[in-house]
Design an enzyme around this catalytic site. Sequence first.
Site, PDB file in Angstrom:
ATOM      1  N   ASP A  47       0.688  -1.351  -0.010  1.00 17.81           N
ATOM      2  CA  ASP A  47      -0.176  -0.064   0.049  1.00 17.81           C
ATOM      3  C   ASP A  47       0.760   1.347  -0.057  1.00 17.81           C
ATOM      4  OD1 ASP A  47      -2.322   1.339   0.084  1.00 17.81           O
ATOM      5  OD2 ASP A  47      -2.850   1.104   2.203  1.00 17.81           O
ATOM      6  N   ASN A  95       1.394   3.155  -2.855  1.00 17.35           N
ATOM      7  CA  ASN A  95       1.661   3.707  -4.272  1.00 17.35           C
ATOM      8  C   ASN A  95       1.155   5.314  -4.622  1.00 17.35           C
ATOM      9  OD1 ASN A  95       2.877   1.082  -4.362  1.00 17.35           O
ATOM     10  ND2 ASN A  95       1.499   0.369  -5.897  1.00 17.35           N
ATOM     11  N   GLY A  96      -0.022   5.261  -4.358  1.00 17.33           N
ATOM     12  CA  GLY A  96      -0.475   6.542  -4.810  1.00 17.33           C
ATOM     13  C   GLY A  96       0.085   7.747  -3.984  1.00 17.33           C
ATOM     14  N   ARG A  97       0.113   7.513  -2.647  1.00 22.82           N
ATOM     15  CA  ARG A  97       0.951   8.748  -1.893  1.00 22.82           C
ATOM     16  C   ARG A  97       2.367   8.884  -2.189  1.00 22.82           C
ATOM     17  NH1 ARG A  97      -1.133   5.986   3.443  1.00 22.82           N
ATOM     18  NH2 ARG A  97      -1.836   4.627   1.790  1.00 22.82           N
ATOM     19  N   ARG A 106      -0.909   8.946  -9.966  1.00 29.16           N
ATOM     20  CA  ARG A 106      -0.868   7.839  -9.071  1.00 29.16           C
ATOM     21  C   ARG A 106      -0.407   6.515  -9.803  1.00 29.16           C
ATOM     22  NH1 ARG A 106      -3.929   7.179  -4.920  1.00 29.16           N
ATOM     23  NH2 ARG A 106      -4.417   5.216  -5.377  1.00 29.16           N
ATOM     24  N   THR A 124     -11.181  -6.739  -4.194  1.00 25.16           N
ATOM     25  CA  THR A 124     -12.167  -6.709  -4.885  1.00 25.16           C
ATOM     26  C   THR A 124     -13.061  -5.135  -4.939  1.00 25.16           C
ATOM     27  OG1 THR A 124     -13.301  -7.524  -3.107  1.00 25.16           O
ATOM     28  CG2 THR A 124     -12.944  -9.164  -4.756  1.00 25.16           C
ATOM     29  N   GLU A 125     -12.587  -4.330  -3.886  1.00 17.85           N
ATOM     30  CA  GLU A 125     -12.955  -3.144  -3.677  1.00 17.85           C
ATOM     31  C   GLU A 125     -12.364  -2.233  -4.687  1.00 17.85           C
ATOM     32  OE1 GLU A 125     -12.426  -5.251  -0.876  1.00 17.85           O
ATOM     33  OE2 GLU A 125     -14.619  -5.712  -0.811  1.00 17.85           O
ATOM     34  N   ASN A 126     -11.058  -2.601  -5.223  1.00 15.37           N
ATOM     35  CA  ASN A 126     -10.328  -1.622  -5.819  1.00 15.37           C
ATOM     36  C   ASN A 126     -11.199  -1.216  -7.200  1.00 15.37           C
ATOM     37  OD1 ASN A 126      -7.084  -2.744  -4.827  1.00 15.37           O
ATOM     38  ND2 ASN A 126      -8.027  -1.073  -4.182  1.00 15.37           N
ATOM     39  N   GLU A 165       0.881 -12.795  12.790  1.00 14.29           N
ATOM     40  CA  GLU A 165       1.449 -11.798  13.423  1.00 14.29           C
ATOM     41  C   GLU A 165       1.439 -10.746  12.319  1.00 14.29           C
ATOM     42  OE1 GLU A 165       2.550 -11.351  16.535  1.00 14.29           O
ATOM     43  OE2 GLU A 165       2.072 -13.482  16.987  1.00 14.29           O
TER      44      GLU A 165
HETATM   45  C1  IPE Z   1      -5.428  -2.666  -0.078  1.00 17.26           C
HETATM   46  O1  IPE Z   1      -5.160  -1.530  -0.211  1.00 17.26           O
HETATM   47  C2  IPE Z   1      -5.372  -3.485  -1.424  1.00 17.26           C
HETATM   48  C3  IPE Z   1      -4.125  -3.469  -2.087  1.00 17.26           C
HETATM   49  C4  IPE Z   1      -3.272  -3.211  -1.640  1.00 17.26           C
HETATM   50  C5  IPE Z   1      -4.283  -4.078  -3.326  1.00 17.26           C
HETATM   51  P1  IPE Z   1      -6.217  -0.303  -0.432  1.00 17.26           P
HETATM   52  O2  IPE Z   1      -5.439   1.088  -0.721  1.00 17.26           O
HETATM   53  O3  IPE Z   1      -7.228  -0.635  -1.469  1.00 17.26           O
HETATM   54  O4  IPE Z   1      -7.097  -0.209   0.986  1.00 17.26           O
HETATM   55  P2  IPE Z   1      -7.876   0.779   1.729  1.00 17.26           P
HETATM   56  O5  IPE Z   1      -8.995   1.316   0.715  1.00 17.26           O
HETATM   57  O6  IPE Z   1      -6.864   2.011   2.152  1.00 17.26           O
HETATM   58  O7  IPE Z   1      -8.531   0.190   2.842  1.00 17.26           O
HETATM   59  C1  IPE Z   2      -1.538   0.207  -3.336  1.00 10.78           C
HETATM   60  O1  IPE Z   2      -1.376   1.561  -3.416  1.00 10.78           O
HETATM   61  C2  IPE Z   2      -1.864  -0.370  -4.627  1.00 10.78           C
HETATM   62  C3  IPE Z   2      -3.164  -0.718  -5.183  1.00 10.78           C
HETATM   63  C4  IPE Z   2      -4.126  -0.958  -4.173  1.00 10.78           C
HETATM   64  C5  IPE Z   2      -3.520  -1.359  -6.367  1.00 10.78           C
HETATM   65  P1  IPE Z   2      -2.648   2.595  -3.391  1.00 10.78           P
HETATM   66  O2  IPE Z   2      -2.914   2.922  -4.648  1.00 10.78           O
HETATM   67  O3  IPE Z   2      -3.677   2.302  -2.630  1.00 10.78           O
HETATM   68  O4  IPE Z   2      -1.779   3.917  -2.855  1.00 10.78           O
HETATM   69  P2  IPE Z   2      -2.420   4.859  -1.900  1.00 10.78           P
HETATM   70  O5  IPE Z   2      -3.039   4.072  -0.689  1.00 10.78           O
HETATM   71  O6  IPE Z   2      -3.430   5.415  -2.337  1.00 10.78           O
HETATM   72  O7  IPE Z   2      -1.363   5.810  -1.489  1.00 10.78           O
HETATM   73 MG    MG Z   3      -4.158   2.377  -0.660  1.00  8.53          MG
END
Ligand code: IPE
Ligand code: IPE
Ligand code: MG
Length: 253
Positions: free
Chosen positions: A19, A21-23, A32, A65-67, A208
């Site tokens: 998690d 990547n976008g930030r 992103r 599944t929520e992405n 853990e």
């Molecule tokens: C969880 O990260 C899913 C993946 C890393 C693929 P998200 O970024 O989708 O989770 P939330 O929305 O912050 O809970």
């Molecule tokens: C995780 O990074 C990758 C996927 C969920 C595909 P994010 O895209 O969720 O990055 P943030 O959480 O927005 O920084």
């Molecule tokens: Mg994320």
Amino acid sequence: MYDNVDLTRVPQHVAIIMDGNGRWANARGLHRTQGHAAGEPALFDVIAGAREMGVKWLTAYTFSTENWSRDAFEVEFLMKFNVDLLERRRDELHADGIRIHFIGDRDDPRVPDDLRDRIAGAEALTVNNDVMHMVFAFNYGGRAEVVHAINKIAEKVAGGTLAPGDIDAVTVAHNLYLPDCPDPDLVIRTSGELRTSNYLLWEAAYSEYVFTPVLWPDFDRHTLADCIAEYQARHRRFGGAVDASDQSAPTTE
Ligand code: IPE
Ligand code: IPE
Ligand code: MG
């Protein structure tokens, strides 16, 4: 190289929520999707490190599944990115003796056909490898996985091959996406978020958890080693009592 890790007792299965990547991209004024691209070398460095340390199973959450709720451009990018990644990287994983698995709903009509084909191709190519197992959790949701297992069990009950009274936790485990995969010993989540986001709900019952503020593109085999060292300092109890040597005797005063 991994001085902080006891290589005689590395976790058998490490599962990662990649998690942030976008930030990571936002902080650099990038889109992103460039953050997702920057996550690829991080993942492959972690795969190499896990293999070097002797981790047998590594699971990475690549798409939940929520992405699908993200904007269409990002979703489309991630689908294409997964196709490209399998195309570019599968031979290298194969050469390293790594077996590729996918868990999640690949039959979802929203998953492009070429990606479904690449998934099946990568699994077939590496089916006889056993140096390490690399599991991609793609279009994966823990609740969807449990529902999928319930459906399979219900079909057996309806078909008369399974009595409802015989259903137990082992039955459920045998009907998950990857029944032969051991439960994760360690679940790592990057980017400082403190939640599971629907990851391995059944399997991680006694895992853990290590949460690190590092954003996924900055993660590598050394941060993995740090997480494993933290895991090794933990005391897993699985519901048992604290070891007698850890507690003081009750006083009678
Ligand atoms: C969880 O990260 C899913 C993946 C890393 C693929 P998200 O970024 O989708 O989770 P939330 O929305 O912050 O809970
Ligand atoms: C995780 O990074 C990758 C996927 C969920 C595909 P994010 O895209 O969720 O990055 P943030 O959480 O927005 O920084
Ligand atoms: Mg994320």
